[in-house]
Design a protein around this motif. Structure first.
Motif, PDB file in Angstrom:
ATOM      1  N   SER A 106     -39.980 -23.610 -13.872  1.00  0.00           N
ATOM      2  CA  SER A 106     -40.620 -24.108 -15.306  1.00  0.00           C
ATOM      3  C   SER A 106     -39.555 -24.635 -16.062  1.00  0.00           C
ATOM      4  CB  SER A 106     -41.199 -22.727 -16.048  1.00  0.00           C
ATOM      5  OG  SER A 106     -40.223 -21.914 -16.315  1.00  0.00           O
ATOM      6  N   ALA A 107     -39.948 -25.599 -17.172  1.00  0.00           N
ATOM      7  CA  ALA A 107     -39.101 -26.234 -18.059  1.00  0.00           C
ATOM      8  C   ALA A 107     -38.260 -25.376 -18.864  1.00  0.00           C
ATOM      9  CB  ALA A 107     -39.924 -27.175 -18.936  1.00  0.00           C
ATOM     10  N   ASP A 108     -38.564 -24.188 -19.125  1.00  0.00           N
ATOM     11  CA  ASP A 108     -37.852 -23.385 -19.768  1.00  0.00           C
ATOM     12  C   ASP A 108     -36.985 -22.491 -19.001  1.00  0.00           C
ATOM     13  OD1 ASP A 108     -40.363 -20.893 -20.880  1.00  0.00           O
ATOM     14  OD2 ASP A 108     -39.544 -21.511 -19.043  1.00  0.00           O
ATOM     15  N   LYS A 109     -37.111 -22.594 -17.587  1.00  0.00           N
ATOM     16  CA  LYS A 109     -36.074 -21.867 -16.613  1.00  0.00           C
ATOM     17  C   LYS A 109     -36.333 -20.285 -16.873  1.00  0.00           C
ATOM     18  CE  LYS A 109     -32.593 -25.200 -15.742  1.00  0.00           C
ATOM     19  NZ  LYS A 109     -33.509 -26.365 -15.551  1.00  0.00           N
ATOM     20  N   ARG A 122     -41.537 -25.387  -7.897  1.00  0.00           N
ATOM     21  CA  ARG A 122     -40.962 -25.920  -9.044  1.00  0.00           C
ATOM     22  C   ARG A 122     -40.606 -24.615 -10.103  1.00  0.00           C
ATOM     23  NH1 ARG A 122     -45.682 -28.675 -11.348  1.00  0.00           N
ATOM     24  NH2 ARG A 122     -46.663 -26.948  -9.956  1.00  0.00           N
ATOM     25  N   GLU A 154     -42.811 -22.154 -11.728  1.00  0.00           N
ATOM     26  CA  GLU A 154     -44.150 -22.764 -12.451  1.00  0.00           C
ATOM     27  C   GLU A 154     -45.241 -22.297 -11.621  1.00  0.00           C
ATOM     28  OE1 GLU A 154     -44.213 -24.952 -15.335  1.00  0.00           O
ATOM     29  OE2 GLU A 154     -46.152 -23.862 -14.793  1.00  0.00           O
TER      30      GLU A 154
END
Lengths: 256, 457
Positions: A21-24, A19, A28
């Protein structure tokens, strides 16, 4: 040969669904299963086989990474390595720590250990650079044979013959030792340790060094600016006629 | 694409057909739609939807069942759990792990490769752990390590109304309430949908050796098995193969240049696991002495790992080799399991019946559990008289098995193919009790309808 040094890297397990991470900023890694890089497993197996054949006396495993890299080293010890060296750094080994810095750190370990042969995996499945082995050989001024599918060390330990994978097939090279070899898929099928060996490995020597103390500039020259997952696959479209198909292949898919 | 409460789905005819057909002779009976959930929450949403609309629901792993378990006689939704294929957690220090239901057994063991532990249940096929739990899978290692009933420590199950329960736990034993884990294991998708499986693991054996022994008589081979067990030898695999099986196997592999034909005579394939080579040698020597005493000869050892894998791959291929005895061959797969003391007579009488009736029926199986498979082969060109004889042989085998105090299905389960025998084996009161449980957990009867038993009306 007296000593073989094997490099092993702790990476995201090959079976994990990766995956972003949310902040690209990267993949992750929290709560993600990590394992020994598959090509490093092959490198360890080859080193152990050399020892079992009597071609080497000692196999030393080295890994550069965070504290948890010691678990990877314990796996290498369980497979049959005699000793392990952990070069500790919290710089992310999948993107923050560049292959050149890794090669330079390994050079320091080679200077310390004076092995007759260094075997590493051809590439790691996170960075996929495949540059550490060639750069290490250059830094050391040693011969190199990358993408090894077969390794035969001469009886006098002075040279080795390697069959290398190439785009067109294979080639066989002969090189003097000491040398750097990188392991490819067909070199061997790694053994996996049984419980008694895993228990024994807990007692084998593991030395920890700080990467920052080894006199290597660890600052990255390659900086990852962003990571994105591949785009979602679009749904397929049913066509009504062959003419329709040809039209789409020409004008939409642009493949004919 | 228009989104639907079912989520990602397919109604493509080939996809539907695939999800209604397993590895048996039963034809494909496809669903109306295949859904591809990605999580327990997705499965719960689909179950809730099916519950509200009274639509049948059948979970699908990889479709290796053997009695038409995944047929959709009433249409409905096939729930393909292939995306639930990740390991949830590993606890090597406690020797257990938790895997999503769609993870295959080989993927589980690949994930465990550095732990020195393994998930031991080996039914031959690379089935999903969810499917294996649902069917109470067994296989060649059951004689030493048990079946899924012994391996499953707990489950996550989505019930017929969409609610989610956790059964079992990580404690090695518990007396806290009814053992729901054991209820769902073997329930063949008729009581709930398994989405996660907690598995008991075993140390990978330190020392392993496999051997083959030949016999002139099938009876002698079975006697040898009994003797091995009565000596208290913890044999790890104990497989019987009759002469027709080995003939089929030789024919199946004849175009492989590396293949060495096996002697066409009743044989035992054995495997021993030990803590050390010394322990192993003692057990193996004792077992082979028992074989020789029973008339065994030509004992050969499969020394290295590659040779051993070839031996067991060969054993698993016997089903396909048997079907290959006829062009486009299909087979009724019998699965008799009897007390070991009755195995010799049941196998002998079955083999005699096969020969007398002149049908194709190789016999092989897990003799160490008293379990054997007679593969009754036919194809679409066979005349009706042949098929009648084949079905008669199968029917007499079931009669013989039940008369010996055995079960009509030791491991493959009932599905739709063996439903007719459950009443005979369990009795009316037994089936009524099962029906009461089914009604309590699935009052609308949407969970894999038409399987395991027909509720008394």
């Amino acid at each position: 040969m007296r000593k073989v040094l094997v490099g092993v890297k702790r990476v995201v397990d090959y079976a994990v669904r990766v995956r972003v991470s949310a902040d690209k900023s990267g993949v992750e890694l929290a709560n993600t299963k990590m394992s020994m890089n598959p090509f490093c497993e092959i490198a360890v197996e080859e080193a152990i086989r050399l020892k079992e054949k009597g071609a080497a006396e000692e196999v030393v495993a080295v890994s550069i990474g965070p504290k948890q890299a010691q678990e990877t080293l314990r796996s290498a010890l369980a497979m049959g390595c005699d000793r392990a060296i952990h070069v500790q750094t919290d710089i992310r080994s999948d993107q923050g720590l560049n292959p050149l810095a890794i090669a330079q750190l390994l050079e320091k370990v080679v200077e310390k250990e004076s092995p007759d042969l260094v075997i590493v995996g051809k590439q790691s499945i996170d960075g996929d650079h495949a540059t550490t082995a060639p750069m290490l050989a250059e830094l050391l001024g040693w011969s190199q044979a990358t993408f090894a599918a077969r390794l035969d060390v001469a009886a006098d330990g002075a040279s080795a013959e390697v069959e290398r994978e190439t785009d067109a097939g294979t080639e066989v090279v002969k090189l003097p030792l000491p040398a750097v070899i990188s392991a490819d898929l067909r070199l061997n099928t790694p053994r996996y340790p049984k419980l008694p060996n895993i228990m024994k490995a807990k007692k084998k020597p593991l030395e920890a060094l700080e990467a920052a103390d080894l006199g290597v500039d660890l600052a990255p020259t390659l900086v990852v600016t962003g990571v994105a997952p591949p785009p979602d696959r679009a749904a397929g479209v049913t066509v009504e006629s062959v003419d329709d198909l040809v039209d789409k292949l020409k004008n939409e898919a642009a493949v004919i | 694409a228009a989104s639907s409460p079912l989520g990602r789905r397919s109604t493509t005819p080939d996809v539907l057909a695939r999800h209604g057909k397993d590895e048996s002779y039963h034809p494909s009976v496809p669903p109306d739609v295949v859904a591809f959930p990605k999580s327990t929450a997705d499965v719960s949403a689909v179950a809730r939807l099916c519950h509200d609309r009274r639509v049948p629901l059948v979970p699908f792993g990889v479709g290796t069942s053997l009695e038409g378990h995944i047929q959709h006689p009433y249409g409905g939704v096939s729930l393909d759990l292939g995306s639930l294929d990740q390991m949830v957690s590993e606890f090597p220090d406690d020797m257990d792990c938790r895997a999503q239901a769609g993870m295959t057994r080989s993927a589980v063991n690949a994930a465990l490769r550095h732990t020195g532990l393994e998930f031991t249940v080996d039914p031959g096929a690379d089935a999903t752990v969810g499917g294996m739990a649902a069917c109470g899978a067994s296989g060649t290692t059951a004689v030493r390590y048990g079946t899924m009933r012994d391996a499953v420590l707990g489950l996550t199950v989505v019930l017929a109304d969409g609610s989610v329960i956790e059964t079992g736990g990580r404690a090695r034993k518990s007396s806290a309430g009814y053992d729901l884990t054991k209820l769902f294991v073997g329930s063949e998708g008729t009581l709930g949908i398994i989405t996660e499986v907690a598995l008991r693991l075993h140390p990978q054996p330190t020392a392993v050796a496999a051997a083959t022994a030949r016999f002139d008589d099938l009876d002698d081979a079975v006697a040898a098995v009994h003797a091995i067990l009565l000596h208290g030898i913890p044999v790890a695999r104990c497989e019987l193969l009759d002469a027709p099986t080995l003939a089929a196997f030789n024919a199946y592999n004849k175009n492989d240049p590396a293949f060495r034909p096996q002697e066409v005579t009743p044989s035992l394939f054995l495997e021993f696991h030990g803590l050390s080579d010394a322990v192993l040698k003692e057990e193996a020597d004792l077992a082979l002495e028992a074989c020789v005493d029973a008339g065994g000869r030509d004992v050969a050892w499969a020394s290295d790992e590659a040779e051993r894998h070839k031996l067991w791959a060969a054993r698993h291929s016997t089903y396909y080799a048997s079907c290959a005895l006829k062009r486009d061959g299909k087979a009724i797969v019998t699965d008799a399991c009897v007390p070991i003391s009755k195995l010799a007579e049941v196998v002998r009488d079955t083999a005699a019946d096969v020969e007398k009736m002149d049908v194709v029926g190789p016999i092989f199986g897990h003799a160490g559990d008293g379990n054997f498979h007679c593969i009754l082969v036919y194809n679409d060109d066979d005349p009706p008289e042949y098929l009648e004889r084949l079905h008669d042989v199968s029917a007499r085998l079931i009669d013989r098995t039940l008369a010996a105090g055995g079960t009509c299905t030791g491991e493959h389960g009932v599905g739709s193919g063996k439903k007719k025998y459950v009443l005979r084996e369990r009795g009316a009161a037994g089936v009524a009790a099962m029906a009461a449980v089914k009604h309590a957990l699935d009052p609308q009867g949407i969970m894999n309808p038409g399987k395991v038993f027909d509720a008394p009306s």
